[in-house]
Write an enzyme that holds these catalytic residues in place. Structure first.
Site, mmCIF file in Angstrom:
data_model
loop_
_atom_site.group_PDB
_atom_site.id
_atom_site.type_symbol
_atom_site.label_atom_id
_atom_site.label_comp_id
_atom_site.label_asym_id
_atom_site.label_seq_id
_atom_site.Cartn_x
_atom_site.Cartn_y
_atom_site.Cartn_z
ATOM 1 N N CYS A 82 11.795 -16.414 25.887
ATOM 2 C CA CYS A 82 12.010 -15.889 26.942
ATOM 3 C C CYS A 82 11.072 -15.003 27.545
ATOM 4 O O CYS A 82 10.520 -15.177 28.958
ATOM 5 C CB CYS A 82 13.172 -15.247 26.801
ATOM 6 S SG CYS A 82 14.764 -15.781 27.943
ATOM 7 N N HIS A 138 14.832 -9.417 31.867
ATOM 8 C CA HIS A 138 14.248 -9.484 30.398
ATOM 9 C C HIS A 138 12.932 -9.268 30.461
ATOM 10 O O HIS A 138 12.082 -9.584 29.671
ATOM 11 C CB HIS A 138 14.474 -10.975 29.981
ATOM 12 C CG HIS A 138 14.681 -10.812 28.202
ATOM 13 N ND1 HIS A 138 14.528 -11.959 27.670
ATOM 14 C CD2 HIS A 138 14.670 -9.875 27.483
ATOM 15 C CE1 HIS A 138 14.657 -11.658 26.497
ATOM 16 N NE2 HIS A 138 14.578 -10.459 26.123
#
Ligand SMILES: *[C@@H]1O[C@H](CO)[C@@H](O)[C@H](O)[C@H]1NC(C)=O
Ligand SMILES: *[C@@H]1O[C@H](CO)[C@@H](O)[C@H](O)[C@H]1NC(C)=O
Ligand SMILES: *[C@@H]1O[C@H](CO)[C@@H](O)[C@H](O)[C@H]1NC(C)=O
Ligand SMILES: *[C@@H]1O[C@H](CO)[C@@H](O)[C@H](O)[C@H]1NC(C)=O
Length: 516
Positions: A82, A138
């Protein structure tokens, strides 16, 4: 429509007068300099074999249609997890150049994408765009200056860390440390209970579109929670898949159905507001499918969190009237770092003030089918991943370390790339799917061997069956030399330990900035 086509049509339709042609040319020139709206949809953990046009049992009518009208990117690469993919999308730079070589940014870690180079939305804002983030960030939040609102977005609505519950934005880490992860601009928001996030984000995106003044170009970064675990979806989406016998796969298929529907809804809103014809849409996954949570990458080898193709060979396509060759498939080499210069270029922006970029402007490649300017692609060099085996004699690069490099059709992998099984589509409850547990820093059942070097010809062997490293030692040496050259440009890897002060209990129950 190209200038030439317009003039050609004008000759037929208007019965050529010089005046008419000149008039049209001027009109077209103005139209061509109009900055397109950019809709960038990033799906989370969406596997190679999970989209209709790759032959999946999961139906994706909207994605199939949009990609069919646009350009399907079949030689397109992302990072295996990610934060790395997102960091490269936002910076146009490899992980070795941002210090984020290792793993993701965990919620309690004081770590973030450095502020030493402007982000993609910084650059688009500079070019006159309204910029919106809907969904997942993130890329670090331990200080307020790292919140996405302070990284180039006019508005943000979503979560800061890597995962959470779909219906209440709750995020727990080990040791029973829990909190809500949900922010709107600079304020904690929610929790917004009982709304499935795919619908919530799609409503928010539609709201932004409805309120937008079309005369200003818009960049929307829609970073969906779908289809990351936990496996949660309203029953009505799952009901379409009673044929799928594996429970995890069935729920996952429902999550994909919801995502596909959301994208249909959002594109309809762009159309209703007269924006769609001026929009370039990019769709991309952030990494390969999580086979332990319903995703699948067949026929590719490996999965999310590995350097095999199943981790990095991503689903992606581009849609938009601005494409010169629509309805085509691109087999040119593209990478997630390429979006930065490509989209800034499309926006008529400038690349001044950035640290050196690792991406290429690929608009001609995508739009016109030109040859990709990219010959080399660094998948990563991870100095913290546990080394394995012995260094190859005479190697300029320490091939005990996890790294991978693409050079044209060749792919070299060193160190421990993570689990290298070929995982078929799950057909029944009694497969391992949904049962395996996994340490994402290692990949599932990390290769238990001292082997630490592979060479594949990806064009001949896209599923990495035949290791050619013994047969082509000179290619191996050439690529190890290139890896070492890149390695020498690395900045130190930043991967600090968890900070207990991050706990939501100290911050009113929210995950959010905890360092002044
Ligand atoms: C959020 O939802 C999950 C899944 O239903 C549940 O286990 C958890 O207790 C909920 N947390 C809160 C704070 O409501
Ligand atoms: C799409 O729009 C329909 C009609 O408004 C709505 O019922 C549905 O929930 C929306 N789907 C998603 C995923 O947002
Ligand atoms: C949209 O923006 C333009 C240019 O700033 C302005 O002239 C126009 O009135 C705006 N339209 C609306 C509906 O606000
Ligand atoms: C780039 O150039 C523009 C226009 O000259 C300027 O406004 C902007 O501040 C510059 N950006 C950076 C990051 O240097």
């Amino acid at each position: 429509m190209s200038l030439r086509t317009v003039v050609y049509h004008s000759q037929i339709m208007l019965g050529l007068t010089t005046w008419a042609v000149v008039g049209l040319v001027c009109f077209v020139k103005i139209a061509e300099t109009k900055k397109p709206h950019i809709l960038f949809v990033l799906a989370d953990d969406y596997g190679w074999n999970d989209i209709g046009y790759h032959g999946s049992e999961i139906r994706t009518p909207n994605l199939d249609k949009l990609s069919g009208e646009g350009v399907r990117l079949e030689n397109y690469y992302v990072q295996p997890i990610c934060s790395p993919t997102r960091s490269q999308l936002m910076s146009g730079r490899y992980q070795i150049h941002t210090g984020l070589q290792h793993g993701v940014i965990w919620a309690p870690q004081p770590n973030a994408l450095p502020r030493d180079s402007p982000t993609l939305p910084d650059k688009l804002k500079e070019a006159g765009y309204a910029t919106h983030l809907v969904g997942k960030w993130h890329l670090g939040f331990y200080k307020e200056e790292y919140l996405p609102y302070n990284r180039g977005f006019d508005s943000t609505f979503g979560y800061l860390a890597g995962r959470e519950e779909y219906y209440n934005q709750s995020r727990c880490i080990g040791g029973g440390i829990c909190g809500t992860d949900f922010w709107e601009d600079l304020k904690p928001a929610g929790p917004i209970p009982n709304e499935y996030s795919t619908e919530m984000y799609s409503k928010r995106a539609i709201d932004i579109v409805n309120r937008h003044n079309n005369s200003k170009p818009m960049f929307m970064y829609l970073a969906l929670q779908a289809v990351h675990e936990p496996l949660e979806v309203p029953e009505r989406y799952k009901e379409q898949y009673t044929n799928i016998k594996n429970g995890a796969r069935r729920t996952y298929a429902g999550m994909v159905a919801a995502m596909d529907e959301a994208i249909g809804n959002i594109t309809a809103a762009f159309q209703a507001n007269g924006m769609w014809d001026d929009t370039v849409m990019v769709f991309s996954t952030d990494n390969g499918g999580a086979i332990w949570a319903g995703g699948n990458n067949a026929p590719l080898r490996g999965c999310k969190a590995t350097l095999w193709e199943g981790g990095v060979h991503g689903v992606g396509f581009v849609h938009g009237k601005a494409l010169q060759k629509k309805g085509t498939v691109s087999n040119e080499l593209l990478h997630v770092t390429d979006w930065y210069p490509t989209l800034v270029g499309l926006a008529g922006g400038s690349l001044n003030g950035t640290k050196p970029l690792d991406g290429f402007d690929q608009w001609k490649t995508i739009s016109e089918g030109a040859v990709s300017p990219r010959e080399v692609l660094l998948h990563n060099i991870d100095p913290l991943f546990e080394p394995v085996g012995d260094t190859l004699e005479g190697s300029p690069f320490d091939n005990r370390y996890r790294a991978a490099l693409r050079w044209g059709n060749w792919k070299l992998i060193t160190g421990n790339p993570g689990a290298g099984r070929w995982i078929p589509e799950p057909k029944s409850e009694d497969t391992h799917i949904g049962v395996d547990t996994v340490d994402t820093t290692k990949g599932i059942d990390s290769v238990n061997t001292t082997k630490n070097l592979w060479l594949f010809d990806i064009s001949m062997d896209p599923v990495e069956k035949e290791d050619l490293s013994d047969r082509y030692p000179e290619i191996v040496m050439k690529m190890l030399t290139e890896l070492q050259k890149l390695n020498e440009t690395s900045v130190p890897c930043h991967y600090p330990p968890a900070d207990p002060n991050s706990a939501p209990a100290f911050h009113g129950g929210w995950w959010g900035p905890w360092v002044q």
